[in-house]
Design an enzyme around this catalytic site. Sequence first.
Site, short mmCIF file in Angstrom:
data_model
loop_
_atom_site.label_atom_id
_atom_site.label_comp_id
_atom_site.label_asym_id
_atom_site.label_seq_id
_atom_site.Cartn_x
_atom_site.Cartn_y
_atom_site.Cartn_z
N ASP A 175 -28.81 -0.73 80.91
CA ASP A 175 -28.95 -0.82 79.58
C ASP A 175 -28.97 -1.97 78.48
O ASP A 175 -28.01 -2.77 78.95
CB ASP A 175 -28.10 0.07 78.68
CG ASP A 175 -27.75 1.47 79.46
OD1 ASP A 175 -28.38 1.71 80.31
OD2 ASP A 175 -26.91 2.04 78.64
C1 FRU Z 1 -27.10 4.64 80.00
C2 FRU Z 1 -25.78 4.63 80.51
C3 FRU Z 1 -25.07 4.98 79.46
C4 FRU Z 1 -23.61 4.22 79.87
C5 FRU Z 1 -24.01 3.18 80.61
C6 FRU Z 1 -23.17 2.67 81.91
O1 FRU Z 1 -27.91 4.49 81.19
O2 FRU Z 1 -25.37 5.79 81.52
O3 FRU Z 1 -24.70 6.05 78.85
O4 FRU Z 1 -22.89 3.77 78.75
O5 FRU Z 1 -25.39 3.48 81.14
O6 FRU Z 1 -23.84 1.73 82.63
#
Ligand code: FRU
Length: 533
Positions: free
Chosen positions: A22
């Site tokens: 992300d």
């Molecule tokens: C989305 C996610 C979020 C989390 C992060 C962990 O891709 O699963 O919900 O905060 O990635 O890396």
Amino acid sequence: ANVKEVHRTGFHFQPPENWINDPNGPMIYKGLYHLFYQYNPKGAVWGNIVWAHSVSKDLINWEFLEPAIWPSKPFDINGCWSGSVTILPGNRPIILYTGLDPQKRQVQNYAIPKNLSDPYLREWIKPDNNPLVVPGEGMNATAFRDPTTAWRVDGHWKMLVGTKRKHRGMTVLYRSRDFMKWTKAQHPFHSKEHTGMWECPDFFPVSLHSENGLDTSVIGENVKHVFKVSLDLTRYDYYTVGTYDKNKDRYIPDNTSVDGWGGLRYDYGNFYASKSFFDDVKNRRILWGWANESDTATHDVEKGWAGIQLIPRTVRLDSSRKQLVQWPVEELETLRWNNVELSNQKLTKGNKVEIKGITAGQADVEVTFKIPSLEKAEPFDPSWVNAQELCAHKGSHVQGGVGPFGLLTLASKNLEEYTPVFFRVFKSKDKHVVLMCSDATSSSLKQGLYKPSFAGFVDVDLADGKLSLRSLIDHSVVESFGAGGKTCISSRVYPILAVMKDAHLFAFNNGSESVTIEKLNAWSMVKPKQMNN
Ligand code: FRU
């Protein structure tokens, strides 16, 4: 060239190595764009997550800095997960992020810059009054994460956290006067049954009367609001256009906008966990999304990297007020160099023209097709609600009436491999239905890859007989914008023949109605500077 190089992107955002997911906390501060992102410093698979940090003057040329936050305190010792930045009065950025505590409970923390006079904001402090928010009684402590940018109404800050209750996806709202002491609102801000965990919520206003973006706190008569969630169950980002009731602190989607996987997508391909921010220098809202790999984890370890950020896009409300339109930030155009242009080129049934003279593996292509008549459009069966299934069924080879026509990207010379991006026009009762596809089925001779027939419908009025397409082609990604950004599709592909100098680009038509390329412009793209990779 080895696998590591041939599939690495030239102008998409990628750190020198390792896993990314992300985008986190994008912002502009003292003239510099900052992008944080989920990153594994130790390898090309998910794990050991920290907030990596990059800065740029133009969203295109990036400098990679040391991570901004990493597990170091009890409240984040098991991970520093996604979150957002809010700019507090006095131009003071503050990060809200999810930490995993010693019991692996998901808690919401904050971090602040050590030195506000450093535009790079290299060092971040996690004060001792963390965590700010912990999962309350009866809440799901392993599904409580990804705080949004906060907004302020009548002296109160509000922010959202994604969660679920059984199978009902939801976001809960928290209020604060001082950003430190947060109180949970009684009712969820928004929720929907059977949608599962709502990851990475995003909530922002869009202007009804102007193309400019707006600060996250803007409310009033001249705006609508957009609410987006990333559904863990489908791995896609869905948004609705709706109304924010600031007194009840609830969000109500318009009746033209559907929640959940029947709803609108930012992108009908590979695009997840996106996050937007307001750029107050250029008065625009910018959206960042992540595309994961669609090869195997073994291949990723071999390559030494996994995941890219797609090109940042400006977002604004379409004049129909029913959807958004997205377009690559204008700065991308600074990478364009030798240009080839075609105009008034007729494509009769079965025609294919090669666009020569550019690096077809690393290119930007814009084309406008002119359709002389819609009479031959195939009838549309109203049961065809799933665009992707329709595209899988009616690929670029399946002859139609009006279309399929479009581009063959990342094509090998003799078309053993190609990723077609194309339109097909159908006739339904009282209107035309336009399907846009980006079909990975024939993208690679390599076995064991995920090769979906990504597709979406395009809500466009064909009165002028024109359909436009822009594709950003970058070795292992094809990112396409139909009808000026009404429908976007990004796809990851791994050709083994159509690589580097052996990648070709064609325009084609397999419909019985001929179409004309009114204008086509294609550019080679240079590699951004300072990428230090
Ligand atoms: C989305 C996610 C979020 C989390 C992060 C962990 O891709 O699963 O919900 O905060 O990635 O890396």
